[in-house]
Motif scaffolding. Structure first.
Motif, mmCIF file in Angstrom:
data_model
loop_
_atom_site.group_PDB
_atom_site.id
_atom_site.type_symbol
_atom_site.label_atom_id
_atom_site.label_comp_id
_atom_site.label_asym_id
_atom_site.label_seq_id
_atom_site.Cartn_x
_atom_site.Cartn_y
_atom_site.Cartn_z
ATOM 1 N N MET A 32 0.850 -1.182 0.000
ATOM 2 C CA MET A 32 0.000 0.000 0.000
ATOM 3 C C MET A 32 0.888 1.235 0.000
ATOM 4 N N ALA A 33 0.318 2.348 -0.419
ATOM 5 C CA ALA A 33 1.127 3.558 -0.543
ATOM 6 C C ALA A 33 0.289 4.804 -0.317
ATOM 7 N N TRP A 34 0.980 5.884 -0.103
ATOM 8 C CA TRP A 34 0.372 7.220 -0.096
ATOM 9 C C TRP A 34 0.919 7.977 -1.302
ATOM 10 N N GLU A 38 5.155 -7.300 3.612
ATOM 11 C CA GLU A 38 5.911 -7.779 4.778
ATOM 12 C C GLU A 38 6.403 -6.650 5.661
ATOM 13 N N GLY A 39 6.106 -5.385 5.267
ATOM 14 C CA GLY A 39 6.384 -4.268 6.141
ATOM 15 C C GLY A 39 7.541 -3.367 5.764
ATOM 16 N N SER A 40 8.326 -3.709 4.762
ATOM 17 C CA SER A 40 9.426 -2.826 4.370
ATOM 18 C C SER A 40 8.855 -1.561 3.732
ATOM 19 N N THR A 41 9.564 -0.464 3.915
ATOM 20 C CA THR A 41 9.058 0.835 3.464
ATOM 21 C C THR A 41 10.009 1.501 2.480
ATOM 22 N N GLU A 42 9.464 2.351 1.662
ATOM 23 C CA GLU A 42 10.231 3.162 0.722
ATOM 24 C C GLU A 42 9.695 4.591 0.803
ATOM 25 N N LYS A 64 0.974 0.756 9.238
ATOM 26 C CA LYS A 64 -0.330 0.150 9.008
ATOM 27 C C LYS A 64 -0.740 -0.696 10.199
ATOM 28 N N ASP A 65 -2.028 -0.870 10.335
ATOM 29 C CA ASP A 65 -2.611 -1.748 11.339
ATOM 30 C C ASP A 65 -3.385 -2.801 10.566
ATOM 31 N N ASN A 66 -2.793 -3.978 10.419
ATOM 32 C CA ASN A 66 -3.406 -5.007 9.581
ATOM 33 C C ASN A 66 -4.763 -5.458 10.124
ATOM 34 N N ALA A 67 -4.850 -5.588 11.421
ATOM 35 C CA ALA A 67 -6.085 -6.090 12.021
ATOM 36 C C ALA A 67 -7.257 -5.146 11.770
ATOM 37 N N ARG A 89 2.730 -8.052 -3.585
ATOM 38 C CA ARG A 89 3.441 -7.978 -2.312
ATOM 39 C C ARG A 89 4.519 -6.895 -2.329
ATOM 40 N N TRP A 90 5.101 -6.609 -3.480
ATOM 41 C CA TRP A 90 6.154 -5.616 -3.576
ATOM 42 C C TRP A 90 5.555 -4.279 -4.011
#
Length: 122
Positions: free
Chosen positions: A33-35, A53-57, A70-73, A100-101
């Motif tokens: 996901m992105a902004w 998996e949580g890595s950020t750019e 993010k809050d997956n739940a 996923r990427w």
């Protein structure tokens, strides 16, 4: 997938905001996901993204000032924005991908929200 952004406001230079995005029927923990943001007369640009998996750019213009999480739940995506500058003024959108990427390309993502306006005054 329905995306709905909130949290935009008018602030002064140096201020902070926290944007939120709720994504119904979306598996946050799997996909990127992105902004994005779009200023008047400019193209929409990715600001940060977060992979399944949580890595950020982050784009260079916001590194050290913005934090994506993010809050997956709860199916929520956040953007913490600190040390805001007038150049950050734009409509901000959250975006979802089915992969996923992550990518910088707008066409990689799905947009459905109305966006939330961030205005930073000097």
């Amino acid at each position: 997938v329905h995306l709905a952004e909130s949290g935009g406001a008018s602030v002064q230079t140096g201020g902070s905001l926290r944007l939120s995005c709720v994504a119904s029927e979306y598996t946050h923990n799997k996909y990127c996901m992105a902004w994005f943001r779009q200023a008047p007369g400019k193209e929409r640009e990715r600001v940060p993204s977060i992979a399944g998996e949580g890595s950020t750019e982050y784009e260079d213009s916001v590194k050290g000032r913005f934090t994506i999480s993010k809050d997956n739940a709860k199916k929520l995506l956040f953007l913490q924005m600190d040390s805001l500058k007038p150049d950050d003024t734009a409509m901000y959108y959250c975006a979802a991908s089915g992969r996923r990427w992550c990518s910088r390309e707008t066409s990689f993502y799905y947009f459905s929200g109305q966006g939330t306006q961030v205005t930073v005054s000097s």
